[in-house]
Design a protein around this motif. Structure first.
Motif, short mmCIF file in Angstrom:
data_model
loop_
_atom_site.label_atom_id
_atom_site.label_comp_id
_atom_site.label_asym_id
_atom_site.label_seq_id
_atom_site.Cartn_x
_atom_site.Cartn_y
_atom_site.Cartn_z
N PRO A 234 0.81 -1.23 0.00
CA PRO A 234 0.00 0.00 0.00
C PRO A 234 0.84 1.28 0.00
CG PRO A 234 -0.96 -1.61 1.47
CD PRO A 234 0.34 -2.20 1.01
N LEU A 235 0.36 2.25 -0.77
CA LEU A 235 0.98 3.57 -0.88
C LEU A 235 0.02 4.60 -0.32
CD1 LEU A 235 2.53 3.57 -4.46
CD2 LEU A 235 3.75 4.23 -2.38
N PRO A 236 0.52 5.56 0.45
CA PRO A 236 -0.39 6.59 0.99
C PRO A 236 -1.16 7.33 -0.10
CG PRO A 236 1.75 6.68 2.08
CD PRO A 236 1.88 5.69 0.95
N GLU A 237 -0.52 7.57 -1.25
CA GLU A 237 -1.18 8.31 -2.32
C GLU A 237 -2.37 7.54 -2.89
OE1 GLU A 237 3.17 9.57 -2.37
OE2 GLU A 237 2.00 7.74 -2.04
N HIS A 246 -11.06 4.11 -7.56
CA HIS A 246 -9.93 3.57 -8.32
C HIS A 246 -9.39 4.61 -9.28
CE1 HIS A 246 -10.54 -0.56 -6.92
NE2 HIS A 246 -11.86 -0.37 -7.10
N LEU A 247 -8.11 4.48 -9.53
CA LEU A 247 -7.49 5.24 -10.62
C LEU A 247 -7.87 4.60 -11.95
CD1 LEU A 247 -3.90 5.59 -9.13
CD2 LEU A 247 -5.48 7.49 -9.54
N VAL A 263 -5.05 -3.16 -4.55
CA VAL A 263 -5.05 -3.37 -3.10
C VAL A 263 -4.29 -2.24 -2.39
CG1 VAL A 263 -4.81 -5.08 -1.26
CG2 VAL A 263 -4.95 -5.83 -3.64
N GLU A 264 -4.68 -1.01 -2.68
CA GLU A 264 -4.12 0.21 -2.08
C GLU A 264 -2.67 0.45 -2.47
OE1 GLU A 264 -4.89 -0.13 2.14
OE2 GLU A 264 -6.83 0.84 1.88
N GLY A 265 -2.15 -0.37 -3.37
CA GLY A 265 -0.83 -0.13 -3.93
C GLY A 265 -0.95 0.04 -5.42
N LEU A 266 0.11 -0.26 -6.14
CA LEU A 266 0.11 -0.13 -7.59
C LEU A 266 0.55 -1.42 -8.27
CD1 LEU A 266 1.71 3.41 -8.12
CD2 LEU A 266 -0.70 2.79 -8.40
#
Length: 799
Positions: A234-237, A246-247, A263-266
């Motif tokens: 996971p990344l804060p951004e 979602h992006l 999952v909150e990451g990339l």
């Protein structure tokens, strides 16, 4: 469950493709279907696919199939109760150079032909849509709000659940060990000592499809590559987006990257330029839900690109570098259809990393083909019959397929050609063409001379004015006023012999085949729906002897059509393509030059007649016709004498011309070509070729065509502005609405602007009544250009 002794249809492979075929067969009412999976459902490529689904694609066929897939994935959960994970996130495609921007704008224009909503945006808007990206080098982007993503395994499970509900039997942990045939037709599937007798068998087992097809003596030219994507923790951004937000899918094709949140990451994946091929002997026999080793050294150049585009990755903790095998084909298009070698055996694979997006539409297309016995939609670019057995050479696959993956994100420029596995099939005069400065493209395994001159006259490739325009102009002029050699040796040649040859060909071909010996007939081969399966010329060499000349990529499909049509006709047919060269000799001086090569008199032939001819030390025959529409001959020469004939023609003053010149002249002359204007969904009436149909001879498709009133027509198109440079598939507008698409286009040296052939469904009454109709527009890369249209050839009607 116990394995049955018999099934109507056996499908080998329990991934998303096999499940889709089973689902669609059952939905169409087919019963007695069995799916065999060597491990567990989704255990192959399906489980590790990224699940990205983009509606906008470079071709009409792909766009239609993917749009159907998206609609289906949205419906499956309601039907089956099994979630597919379909989420409409939209997609954002970046451009960092003018050519990329032109290419993605071209896709937007194509999408408008299907009512797709896409928007060209600037860098600032791209940053709003994907806040994590750096946009200093972005000159534009395309925002496609209707795109999205799915969970691939869930899609396959939903399809399998829908199939089971309709009576499909699915057997896991059931490895196929052999295939059986009777009288050349598929008849059964071996699972160890057990045999399931089957009316038809479908191979859809991903990486292993080529090897399974070989069990029955069928060719399925595909090969695996390693495919990489990275997952972060996971990344804060990303977490800041909030739950359920979602992006869009990000496509940075100039950097060879794609990305999405996960999952909150990339998730960041690549189609790296220097891809890694994967021989299947590197995989253990029980490879299932498995991955290949991480290879950070290989992925690091792509990682550097990703860090530049998404600076937040510098703070990311990597969860894993996923390395999963996927299969690709020689031309980067997937394959489906009935095996030309083994009737009743259907093949689908080589999805080229688009398997999840295509699975719904392609599975439906395959199911309909199985039931109808032939394609029910336009599938030429995916039709397995485009591959001849010669193209299933392992050395060629090993060389070419890594390049296919590596060039997945290349701009599709006119003139683009692969660099690997070249020179597989060469004309008998290839050495002479090389010495004359020919620039070649690889088409269907053949080296085809596209124009002459130095490499500087070919590069750089462009969507605008090509480097070769001036050179091709000289070649066009030679085809008109001189005597230009056009190497047509890649055309297929099929000898048909037997006491029933004439009757057989009258059934196969729409034109009258009962022509005198020494005559050439132009014809189409039609399907039961009256659509064009091939167009060809037919030479009658004797009462029971004919020679068919077909397009270079049509031999396999024509031979299959002939086998299906033969029934009780006493006739044999043989592919003799490699035995003869065909040299076109076009231009006002063609006869003079041909006569200068020999002491024997060149026969005074009427059009569409042929006779023996001597050319230097060679002996062959000459036909009075030319695919350029200009005066000239086609010269048919045994391959071992072709070089001496070529040398004699050059010594007598002949010059050279390539495919680009002949294409320009073909389109000006209004000549239709299979795979462009002529397709299995196009009738002779739509193509303006109904005069070549000999009604009353009983040709395939005749009953459907009686009284046929076409609702669309193929037209010649001339643009008002020389700035318009179409390629193909561009939407045609009339009165502000889309009414058709461009099929073929080229620069016209006669009119000093682009000329095209397109198919339209509007203004048909006006086109019948008037020679030229104004008011058409063609959209090229989001700009519309005025054009005029006619049912007549461009060179006859546009002043």
């Amino acid at each position: 469950m116990t394995l049955p002794a018999h099934a109507r249809t056996v499908i080998i492979g329990g991934g998303v493709i096999g499940c889709s075929i089973a689902y669609h067969l059952a939905r169409e009412g087919r019963r007695d279907i069995v799916v065999l999976e060597r491990s567990k459902l989704t255990s192959g490529t399906t489980w590790h696919a990224a699940g990205l689904v983009r509606r906008l694609r470079p071709s009409a066929t792909l766009t239609r199939l993917i749009n159907y897939s998206i609609d289906l994935y949205g419906e499956l959960e309601r039907e089956t109760g099994q979630a597919t994970g379909w989420t409409q996130t939209g997609s954002l495609t970046l451009a960092t150079n003018p050519d990329r921007l032109t290419n993605i704008k071209r896709q937007v224009s194509l999408g408008r032909a299907f009512g797709l909503d896409a928007e060209v945006v600037d860098a600032a808007r791209a940053k709003e849509l994907w806040p994590l990206i750096e946009v200093d080098d972005v000159i534009g982007a395309v925002w496609s709000p209707s795109d999205g993503r799915v969970n691939p395994s869930d899609v396959a499970l939903a399809l399998s659940k829908g199939a089971r509900a309709r009576g499909v039997q699915i057997f896991e942990e059931t490895a196929v060990t052999g295939l059986q045939k009777k009288a050349g037709r598929i008849s059964g599937v071996e699972i160890g000592d057990h045999v399931i007798e089957a009316d038809e068998v479908v191979i859809a087992c991903g990486l292993w499809s080529r090897e399974v097809a070989a069990m029955a003596g069928a060719h399925m030219p595909l090969y695996a590559c390693e495919h990489f994507y990275m997952l972060t923790k996971p990344l804060p951004e990303v977490q800041a987006l909030g739950m359920g937000t979602h992006l869009p899918t990000l496509n940075d094709q100039d950097a060879f990257l794609y990305a999405r949140d996960d999952v909150e990451g990339l998730l960041v994946g690549s189609f790296e330029p220097h891809a890694k091929g994967l021989p299947l002997d590197r995989l253990p026999a029980d490879f299932s839900f498995d991955l290949l080793d991480e290879d950070w050294d290989h992925f690091m150049p792509m990682m550097e690109n990703a860090l530049r585009r998404i600076p937040a990755l510098e703070r990311a903790e990597v969860r894993m570098l996923l390395n999963g095998p996927e299969s690709f084909t020689l031309d980067s298009q997937f394959m489906l259809g009935e095996s030309p070698e083994v009737p009743g055996l259907f093949l689908m694979g080589g999805m080229n990393s688009t398997g999840i997006a295509l699975a719904g539409g392609a599975g439906k297309a395959m199911a309909e083909w199985i039931i109808a016995g032939e394609p029910t939609m336009e599938l030429n670019e995916a039709d397995i019959r485009r591959f001849s057995p010669e193209m299933n050479v392992l050395g060629a696959l090993e060389a070419r397929i890594p390049e296919v993956l590596g060039r997945h994100y290349d701009n599709p420029y006119p003139g683009r050609s692969m660099d690997t596995a070249r020179g597989q099939r060469r004309s008998p005069i290839h050495a002479g063409l090389v010495a004359a400065g020919a620039q070649f493209e690889a088409r269907g395994g053949w080296e085809r001379a596209v124009h002459f001159g130095s490499e500087a006259a070919h590069l750089p490739l462009s969507f605008g004015v090509p480097a070769w325009r001036e050179q091709v102009g000289h070649e066009v002029d030679a085809c008109r006023t001189g005597a230009a050699i056009l190497d047509q040796s890649a055309f297929g040649k099929i000898m048909v012999q037997g006491p029933d040859a004439s009757g057989f060909l009258n059934r196969l071909c729409a034109a009258q085949m009962g022509v005198p010996v020494g005559r050439i007939a132009y014809s189409q081969i039609l399907n039961e729906r009256g659509g064009v399966e091939s167009d060809l010329t037919v030479q009658r060499h004797g009462p029971g002897a004919y020679l068919l000349i077909v397009g270079s990529g049509e031999v396999v499909r024509v031979m299959q059509r002939m086998r299906d049509t033969r029934k009780n006709h006493r006739v044999e047919f043989t592919d003799v393509t490699s035995g003869y060269a065909i040299l076109g000799l076009a231009g006002a001086q063609a006869r003079t030059v041909l006569q200068a090569t020999t002491n024997s008199r060149v026969p005074d032939l009427k059009r569409f007649c042929f006779a023996p001819v001597e050319i230097g030390l060679a002996r062959g025959w000459a036909g009075r016709l030319s695919f350029t529409g200009e005066d000239g001959f086609e010269l048919y020469i045994p391959a071992d004498m072709a070089m001496t004939a070529y040398e004699a023609l050059i010594a007598a003053g002949a010059t050279h011309a390539g495919l680009y010149a002949s294409s320009s002249l073909r389109i000006e002359s209004g000549f239709r070509a299979f795979g462009h204007e002529l397709t299995p969904g196009t009738t002779p009436f739509e193509a303006g070729l109904d005069a070549f149909c000999a009604f009353g001879t009983g040709f395939v498709g005749e009953d459907v065509l009686k009284g046929h009133q076409p609702q669309r027509r193929i037209v010649s198109i001339l643009f008002d502005s020389p700035d318009a440079i179409p390629i193909h598939d561009e939407p045609i507008y009339f009165n502000g609405r889309v009414v058709g698409q461009i099929a073929s286009a080229a620069w016209s040296y006669r009119f000093e602007r682009s000329v095209a052939l397109g198919i339209v469904s509007a203004a048909l009454d006006r086109l019948e009544a008037q020679t030229v109709v104004d008011g058409f527009e063609v959209e090229i890369a989001c700009t519309r250009y005025a054009a005029k249209a006619s049912l007549k050839p461009a060179k006859e009607c546009f002043a």
